[in-house]
Design an enzyme around this catalytic site. Structure first.
Site: not given
Ligand SMILES: *[C@@H]1O[C@H](CO)[C@@H](O)[C@H](O)[C@H]1NC(C)=O
Ligand SMILES: *[C@@H]1O[C@H](CO)[C@@H](O)[C@H](O)[C@H]1NC(C)=O
Ligand SMILES: *[C@@H]1O[C@H](CO)[C@@H](O)[C@H](O)[C@H]1NC(C)=O
Length: 331
Positions: A163, A238-240
């Protein structure tokens, strides 16, 4: 008259064969010593070609007897000579030689057969490896039903991508993730993707969105660029963390790593990405951002589709596949 005949001293020089006939005979004998074939003296029999000739007799005197030697010379041995009796005569006594075809060497045959079989197997493996992707995609297109398996999953793949942070914007990543991926995999191939930033409902917490949706996906697609580290991705967001954890540890989900550009140096990458690359390899984006690169039939997209769940995507007929294979082969 006692006579003894011996054939020996077999000499072979390249294709020439010389055989001695040793004869021991009493002195002052009047025996005719010669080589015959088919009851004819060889010199007569081969008087035209002179391929087989008789040597001049030599004599070694001993106290009680003489020893005579007459040789026969085959300038070249032909098939017709095998099995024939070449007879050395000394008066009424005679002895013959017969040439035998070398027995077929069964061990050589076995080894030869083994090498040939191994060669065939290796070529098949090579051809299979070379065309594996085409073969698998063709098989899926030809035999798999259109409907996907009912495994309780909603998406075919979760797309994890860097991102952009404010300022360091990479338009290639956005074009790839938001335009090309959906165009090829969703529109052309009928897959369903979960793309964060497109499919999430604004206002939800990243962690819970990720956690909920990764569980509904069959594959994890990770897009990386050389500068991934300077983007948000791969900074242990957190997403990763959640996606990679789910893929690698919980689900044993297949991961498809796509490098948007060649990445020379993996040393700074997180261990999880290094591990994925080592275990599953990476597919490198080879296209540009033109229309041609957005066809599911390009090499790059075939590789991606190969790793995606089976799905009937632009079906190739067997004839098309064959033509394709032939083109690749001759190209
Ligand atoms: C046959 O004769 C040759 C020469 O005349 C000699 O060298 C050879 O040893 C003889 N062979 C036998 C078995 O007597
Ligand atoms: C061998 O000799 C006989 C006659 O004695 C003849 O009929 C025959 O054709 C000869 N064979 C060869 C192979 O020359
Ligand atoms: C065969 O006999 C000839 C004589 O006719 C002689 O010169 C030659 O050396 C002999 N060859 C062998 C290998 O004994």
């Amino acid at each position: 008259t006692p006579e003894r005949l011996k054939q020996n001293g077999l000499t072979m020089a390249s294709s020439t064969l010389i055989v001695d006939c040793n004869i021991t005979d009493v002195r002052e004998n009047t025996n005719l010593r010669c080589w015959k074939v088919n009851n004819t003296q060889v010199d007569l029999y081969y008087r035209e070609s002179k391929r087989i000739t008789e040597g001049i007799e030599s004599c070694v005197p001993f106290a009680q007897y003489n020893r005579y030697t007459v040789n026969i010379t085959f300038l070249e041995v032909k098939m017709e000579d095998y099995g024939r009796h070449f007879v050395c005569h000394a008066g009424v006594s005679a002895a013959y030689i017969v040439l035998k075809l070398p027995a077929p060497d069964s061990q050589a045959y076995l080894i030869g057969g083994f090498i040939a079989l191994t060669g065939v197997a290796v070529s098949i493996m090579c051809i299979y490896n070379f065309f594996k992707i085409d073969i698998v995609l063709w098989y899926r297109g030809a035999f798999r039903s259109i409907g996907s398996v009912d495994d309780g999953k909603l998406y075919d793949a979760y797309v994890l991508y860097p991102k952009p942070l404010s300022g360091s914007h990479r338009w290639e990543v956005d074009v790839m993730v938001l335009k090309i991926l959906p165009e090829v995999l969703e529109r052309q191939c009928g897959y369903k993707l979960f793309i964060f930033g497109r499919d999430d409902v604004p206002g939800q917490a990243v962690a819970s969105v990720t956690d909920e949706n990764i569980k509904l996906c069959r594959r994890l697609i990770i897009i990386i660029v050389p500068e991934s580290l300077s983007f948000g991705l791969l900074k242990n967001t957190a997403e990763e963390q959640i996606t990679v954890y789910n893929a690698l540890i919980q689900d044993g989900m297949k991961v498809i790593l796509i490098e948007l550009e060649k990445i020379k140096d993996y040393t700074d990458m997180p261990e999880s990405i290094k591990y994925i690359r080592q275990k599953h390899g990476a597919i490198q984006w080879s296209g540009d951002f033109t229309e041609e690169s957005q066809s599911a039939k390009t090499k790059f997209w075939k590789k991606v589709r190969f790793h995606m769940p089976p799905r009937r995507c632009p079906p190739l007929s067997p004839v098309q596949l064959l033509m394709h294979v032939l083109c690749l082969y001759s190209g």
